[in-house]
Design an enzyme around this catalytic site. Structure first.
Site, PDB file in Angstrom:
ATOM      1  CG  HIS A  48      -7.512   5.157   3.766  1.00  0.00           C
ATOM      2  ND1 HIS A  48      -6.844   4.172   4.458  1.00  0.00           N
ATOM      3  CD2 HIS A  48      -7.665   4.678   2.505  1.00  0.00           C
ATOM      4  CE1 HIS A  48      -6.611   3.147   3.674  1.00  0.00           C
ATOM      5  NE2 HIS A  48      -7.090   3.431   2.473  1.00  0.00           N
TER       6      HIS A  48
ATOM      7  CD  GLU B 214      -7.795   1.805  -3.900  1.00  0.00           C
ATOM      8  OE1 GLU B 214      -7.799   2.229  -5.073  1.00  0.00           O
ATOM      9  OE2 GLU B 214      -6.835   1.947  -3.134  1.00  0.00           O
TER      10      GLU B 214
END
Length: 336
Positions: free
Chosen positions: A96, A199
């Site tokens: 990202h 994550e």
């Protein structure tokens, strides 16, 4: 996910399958997989995503055909002729763009971030709980979009599936990267949300996802994997997922993809830690990605008829919370 499953294995992953896959990186295709490539200076945007100029056994004689169509033809040829229990896929692994949590860690320092600020939803008029992209992060994703537009004109194969982490910054990144591309028929961009593509789990509020209801309201075009719960079932306030557990979680994610997706070209929009764990799980060289960075990998999978080995549960990877805001010391390292 039931509590008995989450306590019987050291990570919040699905129940172990009776089989798993052995992964082998296929070198000679992308510069990022070559040991000679310096990941501190490499720029995928200036080098066609890292594609190596070469000759393929499937090349036509006396042709000026561009490298991407020749690459796709060869990959599809080895994928279609793979032995039973084997498969080949090309993974587009995208991190990202810059999020507000990245800004916060840079502002306060890693030591202060890890023991105090990462526990908070925000501070000093910054909010990083399920962090949004910053304007810089949005532009990083647009830069990837520009590269895709350019390379698609040269015959770069578009992904057949777009897997996306459920965290807001990754959905925003995928949308800005892919949403307005002129894609081939049958390859429309449709982000498919996978819980395990996240994550490192726990403690850091930037890694706690929004509810399914909130995600659906903000991104009505996304599709969710079956049994995706409304509330976040994986994030724990007092336990930060260790590296070994994260590697196992991402390996089980890959096993699920290779067992169920017949596509050859697959996009994963995720995070630095998750991508690092994917690379570790497939025995790829370590390759540091900047925010907005992309790495492509050609991967062979061989089915192994036994469960994937489960690592022992280890202590939380996060330090205890400080009593108050610590000093601003600490070297900066990027977070997911």
């Amino acid at each position: 996910m039931s509590s008995d499953i989450s306590h019987s294995i050291p990570v919040p992953a699905s129940s172990p399958r009776n089989f798993h896959f052995k992964y082998t990186v296929q070198k000679g295709f992308f510069l990022q997989s070559e040991n000679s490539t310096d990941d501190t200076t490499f720029d995928f945007k200036k080098q066609n995503f890292g594609l190596i100029e070469r000759v393929y056994p499937t090349d036509k004689q006396e042709t000026d055909e561009k490298i991407w169509p020749r690459f796709e033809r060869y990959i599809r040829s080895i994928a279609s002729s793979a032995k039973e229990g084997e498969s080949f896929k090309v993974l587009f692994l995208g991190r990202h763009g810059q999020g507000w949590h990245n800004v916060a860690e840079a502002k306060y320092g890693t030591k202060a971030w890890d023991c105090y600020y990462s526990f908070l939803d925000g501070y000093d008029n910054l909010t990083w709980s399920d962090a949004l992209l910053t304007p810089v992060g949005q532009q990083q994703a647009r830069d990837v979009n520009t590269l895709w537009k350019e390379q698609l004109q040269y015959g770069m194969p578009a992904p057949e599936t777009y897997y996306v982490s459920p965290l807001t910054r990754t959905i925003e990144t995928a949308d800005l990267s892919f949403q307005d591309l002129e894609l081939p028929q049958g390859k429309k961009y449709k982000p498919y949300i996978k819980e395990l593509l996240r994550e490192a789990l726990g403690v850091h509020t930037c890694d706690r996802r929004s509810t399914k209801t909130q995600i659906s309201q903000s991104f009505p075009h996304v599709a969710f994997e079956p049994n995706f719960s409304d509330l976040d079932p994986l994030w724990e306030a007092n336990y930060r997922e260790p590296r070994s557990a994260r590697r196992y979680r991402l390996a089980t994610f890959l096993d699920d993809v290779f067992a169920n997706d017949d596509g050859v070209f697959l996009s994963f929009t995720s995070h630095s830690g998750a991508i690092a764990s994917i690379l570790e799980a497939i025995d790829h060289r370590a390759f540091k990605l900047e925010t907005g960075g992309v790495i492509l990998v050609v991967l062979k999978a061989e089915r192994v008829e036994r469960k994937r080995e489960v690592p022992p549960k280890e202590p939380s990877e996060a330090p205890p919370m400080c009593d108050g805001p610590p000093g601003m010391e600490g070297n900066h390292v990027s977070v997911g």
